[in-house]
Design an enzyme around this catalytic site. Structure first.
Site, PDB file in Angstrom:
ATOM      1  N   GLY A  54       0.847  -1.180   0.000  1.00  0.00           N
ATOM      2  CA  GLY A  54       0.000   0.000   0.000  1.00  0.00           C
ATOM      3  C   GLY A  54       0.883   1.230   0.000  1.00  0.00           C
ATOM      4  O   GLY A  54       2.063   1.160   0.362  1.00  0.00           O
ATOM      5  N   GLN A  59       3.375   9.798   1.142  1.00  0.00           N
ATOM      6  CA  GLN A  59       4.630   9.047   1.152  1.00  0.00           C
ATOM      7  C   GLN A  59       5.488   9.349  -0.076  1.00  0.00           C
ATOM      8  O   GLN A  59       6.669   9.004  -0.095  1.00  0.00           O
ATOM      9  CB  GLN A  59       4.363   7.549   1.243  1.00  0.00           C
ATOM     10  CG  GLN A  59       3.815   7.132   2.594  1.00  0.00           C
ATOM     11  CD  GLN A  59       3.638   5.644   2.663  1.00  0.00           C
ATOM     12  OE1 GLN A  59       2.597   5.117   2.276  1.00  0.00           O
ATOM     13  NE2 GLN A  59       4.671   4.955   3.145  1.00  0.00           N
ATOM     14  N   CYS A 102       6.642  -0.423   6.839  1.00  0.00           N
ATOM     15  CA  CYS A 102       6.188   0.774   6.129  1.00  0.00           C
ATOM     16  C   CYS A 102       7.299   1.224   5.192  1.00  0.00           C
ATOM     17  O   CYS A 102       8.475   1.225   5.570  1.00  0.00           O
ATOM     18  CB  CYS A 102       5.865   1.873   7.136  1.00  0.00           C
ATOM     19  SG  CYS A 102       5.306   3.417   6.405  1.00  0.00           S
ATOM     20  N   HIS A 144      -3.674   1.098   8.046  1.00  0.00           N
ATOM     21  CA  HIS A 144      -2.351   1.709   7.932  1.00  0.00           C
ATOM     22  C   HIS A 144      -2.390   2.913   6.987  1.00  0.00           C
ATOM     23  O   HIS A 144      -1.911   3.998   7.317  1.00  0.00           O
ATOM     24  CB  HIS A 144      -1.374   0.632   7.429  1.00  0.00           C
ATOM     25  CG  HIS A 144       0.030   1.080   7.262  1.00  0.00           C
ATOM     26  ND1 HIS A 144       1.044   0.603   8.066  1.00  0.00           N
ATOM     27  CD2 HIS A 144       0.621   1.915   6.380  1.00  0.00           C
ATOM     28  CE1 HIS A 144       2.191   1.147   7.675  1.00  0.00           C
ATOM     29  NE2 HIS A 144       1.956   1.954   6.651  1.00  0.00           N
ATOM     30  N   GLU A 145      -2.971   2.723   5.798  1.00  0.00           N
ATOM     31  CA  GLU A 145      -2.956   3.790   4.786  1.00  0.00           C
ATOM     32  C   GLU A 145      -3.855   4.959   5.166  1.00  0.00           C
ATOM     33  O   GLU A 145      -3.490   6.113   4.935  1.00  0.00           O
ATOM     34  CB  GLU A 145      -3.328   3.242   3.408  1.00  0.00           C
ATOM     35  CG  GLU A 145      -2.398   2.154   2.888  1.00  0.00           C
ATOM     36  CD  GLU A 145      -0.914   2.500   2.927  1.00  0.00           C
ATOM     37  OE1 GLU A 145      -0.545   3.694   2.813  1.00  0.00           O
ATOM     38  OE2 GLU A 145      -0.105   1.572   3.086  1.00  0.00           O
TER      39      GLU A 145
END
Length: 176
Positions: A54, A59, A102, A144-145
């Protein structure tokens, strides 16, 4: 093996923990145009180039509420897609602590508690409403995203000794 998405997109550099863009809540997408489609293609290309499951837009340095994913659920079904302006509307089921990593903290993995089931609502790149529901690893990815887009990293969910170990590892990482 993850599949490439039509060979489209340009790989952009991943931002690492310490970059302020990762700690700032992202802005909602308001323009559903070619720029958004290019961004999503670039996000897929960047995610695949870095062997991710992901990737949130911040990011790669873009402070917009968009994430992409390519991961399996607990039944082994693969899910590939994107969500624009996502809202995590539900998490339930058992809390499962499993190793999580991550792309913005490369090489580090720590046991991270996440719910076994998650539901995200948002829209696609054309503005059409969508609902994405996941279990297992896919639920972990959705949580998480969406956290990234709120300016959070997975290490923020850690407690006690796990958090201390994670922050020590971040301080000594060659990318920090």
């Amino acid at each position: 093996m993850r599949r490439q998405r039509d060979g489209a997109g340009t790989v952009r550099p991943i931002r690492y923990m310490g970059d302020p863009v990762l700690r700032t809540e992202c802005d909602p997408v308001r323009s559903f145009d070619d720029d958004l489609r290019r961004l999503i293609d670039d996000m897929f290309a960047s995610m695949y180039a870095n062997d991710g499951a992901g990737l949130a837009a911040n990011q790669i340095g873009v402070s917009l509420q968009v994430f992409v994913y390519d991961c399996d659920d607990d039944a082994g079904r693969n899910h590939v897609g994107h969500v624009v302006n996502p809202v995590l509307i539900d998490t339930d089921g058992a809390t499962i602590e499993d190793d999580e990593g991550c792309l913005s903290l490369p090489g580090l993995r720590f046991p991270t508690p996440r719910h076994a089931h998650a539901v995200v609502e948002g829209v696609d790149m054309t503005g059409k409403p969508l609902r994405v529901e996941g279990t297992g690893y896919f639920a972990r990815c959705l949580q998480h995203e969406t956290g990234h887009l709120k300016g959070r990293l997975y290490v923020d969910t850690l407690k006690g000794d796990a958090r201390k170990a994670a922050l020590r590892a971040v301080r000594s990482a060659d990318w920090s």
